[in-house]
Scaffold this motif. Structure first.
Motif, PDB file in Angstrom:
ATOM      1  N   UNK A  81       0.845  -1.187   0.000  1.00  8.98           N
ATOM      2  CA  UNK A  81       0.000   0.000   0.000  1.00  8.98           C
ATOM      3  C   UNK A  81       0.884   1.243   0.000  1.00  8.98           C
ATOM      4  N   UNK A  82       0.473   2.250  -0.763  1.00  8.41           N
ATOM      5  CA  UNK A  82       1.247   3.472  -0.886  1.00  8.41           C
ATOM      6  C   UNK A  82       0.330   4.688  -0.775  1.00  8.41           C
ATOM      7  N   UNK A  83       0.879   5.753  -0.233  1.00  4.22           N
ATOM      8  CA  UNK A  83       0.223   7.053  -0.248  1.00  4.22           C
ATOM      9  C   UNK A  83       1.080   7.996  -1.074  1.00  4.22           C
ATOM     10  N   UNK A  84       0.464   8.700  -1.993  1.00  8.59           N
ATOM     11  CA  UNK A  84       1.179   9.625  -2.862  1.00  8.59           C
ATOM     12  C   UNK A  84       0.444  10.963  -2.789  1.00  8.59           C
ATOM     13  N   UNK A  85       1.186  12.037  -2.525  1.00  5.33           N
ATOM     14  CA  UNK A  85       0.605  13.381  -2.464  1.00  5.33           C
ATOM     15  C   UNK A  85       1.138  14.199  -3.633  1.00  5.33           C
ATOM     16  N   UNK A  86       0.234  14.769  -4.415  1.00  5.52           N
ATOM     17  CA  UNK A  86       0.605  15.646  -5.521  1.00  5.52           C
ATOM     18  C   UNK A  86       0.226  17.060  -5.086  1.00  5.52           C
ATOM     19  N   UNK A  87       1.236  17.884  -4.824  1.00  9.84           N
ATOM     20  CA  UNK A  87       1.019  19.199  -4.227  1.00  9.84           C
ATOM     21  C   UNK A  87       0.976  20.313  -5.271  1.00  9.84           C
ATOM     22  N   UNK A  88       0.000  21.225  -5.098  1.00  8.98           N
ATOM     23  CA  UNK A  88      -0.151  22.415  -5.930  1.00  8.98           C
ATOM     24  C   UNK A  88      -0.086  23.635  -5.005  1.00  8.98           C
ATOM     25  N   UNK A  89       1.102  24.115  -4.658  1.00  7.81           N
ATOM     26  CA  UNK A  89       1.205  25.198  -3.676  1.00  7.81           C
ATOM     27  C   UNK A  89       0.577  26.510  -4.139  1.00  7.81           C
ATOM     28  N   UNK A  90       0.619  26.814  -5.441  1.00  8.76           N
ATOM     29  CA  UNK A  90       0.025  28.063  -5.924  1.00  8.76           C
ATOM     30  C   UNK A  90      -1.493  28.080  -5.757  1.00  8.76           C
ATOM     31  N   UNK A  91      -2.108  26.911  -5.785  1.00 10.55           N
ATOM     32  CA  UNK A  91      -3.560  26.809  -5.615  1.00 10.55           C
ATOM     33  C   UNK A  91      -3.938  26.379  -4.213  1.00 10.55           C
ATOM     34  N   UNK A  92      -2.920  26.127  -3.398  1.00  9.02           N
ATOM     35  CA  UNK A  92      -3.115  25.691  -2.019  1.00  9.02           C
ATOM     36  C   UNK A  92      -3.988  24.431  -1.953  1.00  9.02           C
ATOM     37  N   UNK A  93      -3.615  23.466  -2.786  1.00  6.38           N
ATOM     38  CA  UNK A  93      -4.352  22.214  -2.826  1.00  6.38           C
ATOM     39  C   UNK A  93      -3.441  21.021  -3.030  1.00  6.38           C
ATOM     40  N   UNK A  94      -3.970  19.850  -2.699  1.00  2.00           N
ATOM     41  CA  UNK A  94      -3.231  18.596  -2.863  1.00  2.00           C
ATOM     42  C   UNK A  94      -4.182  17.509  -3.337  1.00  2.00           C
ATOM     43  N   UNK A  95      -3.689  16.692  -4.256  1.00  3.57           N
ATOM     44  CA  UNK A  95      -4.403  15.481  -4.654  1.00  3.57           C
ATOM     45  C   UNK A  95      -3.743  14.342  -3.889  1.00  3.57           C
TER      46      UNK A  95
END
Length: 193
Positions: free
Chosen positions: A70-84
């Motif tokens: 099992x894995x957790x992956x975070x895709x960060x968008x700092x300019x939009x202040x959001x994460x997938x």
């Protein structure tokens, strides 16, 4: 006579100055321009590959469980202040129904704050990827969620969250932009053999 001389110009000015009726302002949406998405393939040491937008500055990977892969992956968008947030779990003989139920229940938890939840079935038989995309309208904590699986080996779920109190009107442009990134991510998934 003197009153007439003063009153007549004042009344004429009052009649002329009131010629235009006031009009209500039309409803408007906040306009934010984001760069056109450019996608690049991501090939981490995980059981699948996908494409991510170059606007996401970094990806962090966390191994959740070495036994079950099992894995957790975070895709960060700092300019939009959001994460997938992505969660990958290996499908075994007896856990697919639980994985599907958990992914669907996670979306249903947002019904108290959501104005609507639209579900879209996703199928890509060529890559053996099947799943569901959920668009959540209103002031829910997550505006987009999804899951995909091949039903035999792989299960991936994902959610979009912003680092702010949910206010749908304010985050709507970023939510739409990232919703399109999530859809592209789903469409670009390839399971590793």
């Amino acid at each position: 006579m003197r009153i007439k001389k003063i009153l007549l110009p004042v009344m004429a000015f009052a009649c002329i100055s009131c010629g235009n009726d006031p009009l209500p302002k039309p409803k408007a949406m906040l306009r934010l321009d984001y760069q056109k998405p450019e996608y690049a393939k991501v090939d981490l040491p995980i059981p699948f590959t996908f494409e991510k937008n170059k606007a996401a500055d970094n990806i962090s990977k966390l191994k959740l469980d070495g036994i079950n892969n099992s894995y957790g992956i975070d895709i960060n968008y700092p300019d939009m202040k959001g994460t997938i947030y992505l969660t990958y779990k290996k499908v075994t003989a007896d856990n697919l129904n639980n994985l599907l139920r958990d992914a669907q229940n996670l979306t249903q938890k947002h019904t108290m704050k959501a104005d609507e939840i639209e579900s879209i079935i996703y199928e890509n038989p060529k890559q053996d990827v099947y799943g569901m995309f959920y668009e959540v309208g209103g002031n829910a904590a997550s505006q987009s969620q999804f899951y995909v699986t091949d039903s035999t080996h792989h299960f991936l779920s994902g959610s979009l969250y912003f680092y702010t109190k949910p206010n749908y009107d304010s985050i709507y442009p970023a939510a739409v932009y990232l919703k399109n990134d999530i859809k592209h991510l789903m469409e670009s998934i390839e399971w590793k053999k």
